[in-house]
Design an enzyme around this catalytic site. Structure first.
Site: not given
Ligand code: GLA
Length: 735
Positions: A351-352, A431, A467-469, A471, A517, A539
């Protein structure tokens, strides 16, 4: 095959297969699936008349409809000439005239690979302005997609102030609506209400994502209070990734008037002479088998036509987020890969936190946009991880958030003009106090975003999953790419740009798995799923709250799309402590995954997860492709929730039972199953077996009829280990 038929000319019947067919007879256009019909009166020179949407009608009954006493309503009411109620379209012509008067010009039919399509062409009586109403009936599923194409044949630009995808009148009675609402960490919550006088508006204006606070899908129970397995239900889903509205208006007429489309607030659209615009589809289904019946129609349609790789089994994965957050490093990733592989998992998703050179991504305050590996954290780069995954015998996936940047990034230093923000105003940051949104309407940004995926996939072709987010919400309206007179098109251009990028990605990487995501469940919609395999439901991974969220989400979305992960306790969002079995049993009802640090688990917990993963694999085709039957709703406050999936041939089923309220001396009901063959015998085997004595019915056989009319009694006693959250998963195998 394309045919143009003048509506009043002659009767033509296109019967391309047993069911889905478009038939045109005189003025009457029938759009049929196996069990659904939508019928329009399309007399040339008159407004199109809506006659019926619901159960499949024979041609004879469709012809007799106009004698059945029901009123024909305008199938696409427009503003300014005669219509005094809400309408589906409002425009301003080049000469300032604000009225429309659309009448039928003709009807054409077409057949695609998997569907037949009717097109009713409308033209303004005075202006060279056209609206084509499309109705697409699928041959293999009960779903009709409706959309419009708007064409400006005038010599001057026309301003579209409202441009809905479709209008649906529903006869009043005891009609209830079910829809989803929520917020971050509480997505997909179900609300059910009777339709009363007034207007119910379901809308989203986030700009980027659209399903945190409300969903673009509804169900209407036509026979009174919604019921899962009986009663007539209409389902509607607007297939759009951006701002939308669904209005249900109930006033002094016999009909609830339903309008759905792009939300035009702050989003007018100018059509230059010769330009056209296609609205997103509104997918419509009808079932006489209750809410679950309508869900099964949505799920079948989704898997066959509307979700990327809808026919492909989903892998069992471990995602690193709740396990390590931003603390990515090579040995840590390697250990997580080894752990998930040892439990029988098939994919690891980093992930991130893996990227950034000048500005390393140590937390959420920087680096989005700088998609280069952080060599301090990962000295052997992505290749090192892909190789390690290979060694562990699993696939590798990676997180990106390509539509975004941070003001603290090399990208922003280079292209400050690429972000969405009103000119001359303070930059609105999201964010981490520095996140901004890239202007996807800008072709240079589209190239950049495509390049992120293309760059990763070219260098590391063995990346299996992205996983393409996304936010952030649009907080300041403005594009430095769009001209002054097109600023109102920002949101629409954004989603057109996103679609264009996704098209390019899918053309080049058809096999890649991509998760949508968006701060959790912000992108659970059928506008995005044609390119994406699944979405992150929320989340919030707390098993108890997930039961409620996944219940609502399952109204419209099949289990293969619902990423559902076992996480650690206390839960990181709500701090609830639930037993591992309960967490597993909830996650097993969707696309199973894990989201924790395996090295913090005890050997017993590892063994339990290993067994659960093996169990899930044994029923994966039933869970991921089976028909859903929801049995006891968590929203009914009966202390339990229960649902099941049955294979299409009814030879297997998986039954879930979760105790959600743990009062002493509460007596949850015995659950009657559904969807089985009453005449077959089913052997019962427990999955993710609870420790201790086996269930009294373990290994025993019961008829489908007994299971559906009487049901099995789940033991629900209290024990220290279960903390009141007992749960059971049963595999039923026809003998
Ligand atoms: C969002 C996603 C989480 C995670 C974070 C990473 O909040 O919903 O699942 O991937 O970003 O910063």
């Amino acid at each position: 095959m394309k045919k143009l038929i003048l509506a009043s000319a002659f009767a033509l019947t296109l019967s391309l297969c047993a069911y889905a067919q478009v038939t045109v007879s005189g003025d009457r256009v029938s759009v049929n699936t196996e069990n659904n019909s939508l019928i329009i009166n399309a007399r040339v020179g008159q407004a199109p008349g809506f006659l019926h949407f619901g159960a499949r009608l024979s041609d004879a009954d469709a012809d007799a409809l106009r004698f059945a006493g029901s009123r024909s309503l305008n199938a696409y009411p427009v503003y300014g000439q005669g219509e005094v109620r809400e309408e589906a379209m409002e425009v301003t012509h080049g000469d300032g005239n604000m009225s429309l008067d659309l009448v039928v010009e003709g009807v054409s039919t077409d057949s695609a690979k998997d569907a037949d399509i009717a097109c009713i062409t409308l033209k303004d009586k005075v202006y060279d302005f056209w609206v084509k109403l499309y109705y697409k009936a699928f041959r293999d599923v009960d779903m009709i997609e409706a959309w419009t194409e708007i064409i400006n044949g005038e010599k001057k630009p026309v301003l579209l102030r409202k441009f809905d995808s479709a209008f649906l009148p529903v006869r009043t009675g005891d009609v209830w609506v079910s829809h989803l609402y929520g917020t971050w960490a509480n997505e997909g919550r179900l609300v059910e209400e009777p339709l009363q006088r007034g207007m119910l508006r379901i809308e989203n204006k986030d700009g980027v994502r659209n399903s945190h606070t409300s969903h673009a899908e509804i169900m209407l129970s036509l026979d009174g209070k919604p019921s899962e397995n009986t009663g007539a239900v209409i389902g509607a889903a607007l297939c759009y990734s951006g701002n939308y509205h669904i209005d249900i208006i109930t006033n002094d007429s016999d009909y609830h008037r339903i309008f759905a489309g792009i939300c035009a607030d702050n989003s007018t659209l100018t059509l230059a002479p010769g330009e056209s615009f296609r609205t997103p589809e509104l997918a419509l289904t009808y079932s006489d088998e209750g809410l679950s019946g309508a869900s099964r129609n949505f799920h079948r349609w989704a898997r066959a036509h509307k979700v990327a790789h809808g026919d492909r089994e989903r892998k069992i994965l471990l995602n690193s987020w709740e396990g390590v957050y931003f603390n990515i490093n090579e040995p840590g990733m390697d250990q997580m890969m080894a752990d998930i592989a040892s439990m029988g998992g098939e994919l690891f998703v980093m992930d991130d936190g893996w990227f950034g050179d000048k500005y390393p991504r140590l937390n959420d305050t920087s680096s989005l946009g700088d998609w280069v590996v952080d060599k301090n954290k990962l000295p052997n780069g992505i290749q090192g991880l892909v190789d390690a995954a290979d060694r562990h015998g699993i696939s590798f996936g990676i997180w990106i958030e390509p539509e975004m940047a941070n003001t603290v990034s090399e990208l922003y230093e280079k292209h400050p003009d690429w972000i969405i923000n009103a000119a001359g105003r303070d930059v609105v940051k999201g964010r981490g106090g520095s996140q901004v949104i890239l202007d996807m309407g800008n072709p240079a940004v589209q190239d950049f975003v495509f390049g992120i995926v293309d760059g990763l996939m070219t260098k590391y072709p063995r990346i299996n999953y992205i996983k393409w987010d996304a936010n952030m919400t649009v907080g300041s309206h403005g594009s430095s790419y769009l001209p002054a007179d097109r600023q109102s098109e920002l949101y629409i251009r954004y989603h057109q740009g996103l679609a264009a990028v996704c098209d390019r990605i899918r053309a080049k990487y058809p096999d890649l798995t991509i998760q949508a995501c968006a701060s959790g469940g912000g992108r659970a919609n059928y506008g995005i799923l044609p390119w994406f395999d699944e979405f992150w439901v929320s989340d919030n991974t707390d098993a108890l709250q997930r039961i409620y969220m996944q219940w609502g989400t399952s109204y419209f979305f099949p289990s293969i799309t619902m990423a559902s992960h076992i996480s650690a306790v206390p839960n990181h969002t709500v701090y609830r402590v639930t037993p591992l079995k309960f967490r597993i049993d909830v996650a097993m009802s969707g696309r199973l995954g894990m989201e924790l640090q395996p090295k913090d688990m005890t050997p017993e917990e590892i063994a339990q997860c290993k067994q659960a993963i093996a169990d899930y694999k044994s029923v994966r085709p039933v869970v991921q492709f089976g028909d859903i039957y929801r049995l006891v709703s968590p929203y009914d406050n009966l202390g339990i929730a229960s649902l099941m999936y049955c294979s299409r041939d009814k030879s297997e089923a998986v039954f879930y039972w979760w105790r959600i309220e743990n009062f002493y001396d509460s007596h949850p009901p015995r659950v009657k199953m559904a969807g089985l063959d009453p005449d077959r015998m089913y052997r019962v085997e427990e999955l993710d077996k609870a420790p201790g004595r086996p269930l009294s019915f373990e290994g025993r056989s019961f008829s489908g009829s007994f299971l559906m009319n009487v049901g099995l009694e789940m033991p629900s006693g209290f024990s220290r280990e279960l903390m009141g959250y007992s749960s059971r998963v049963l595999h039923l195998i026809a003998e």
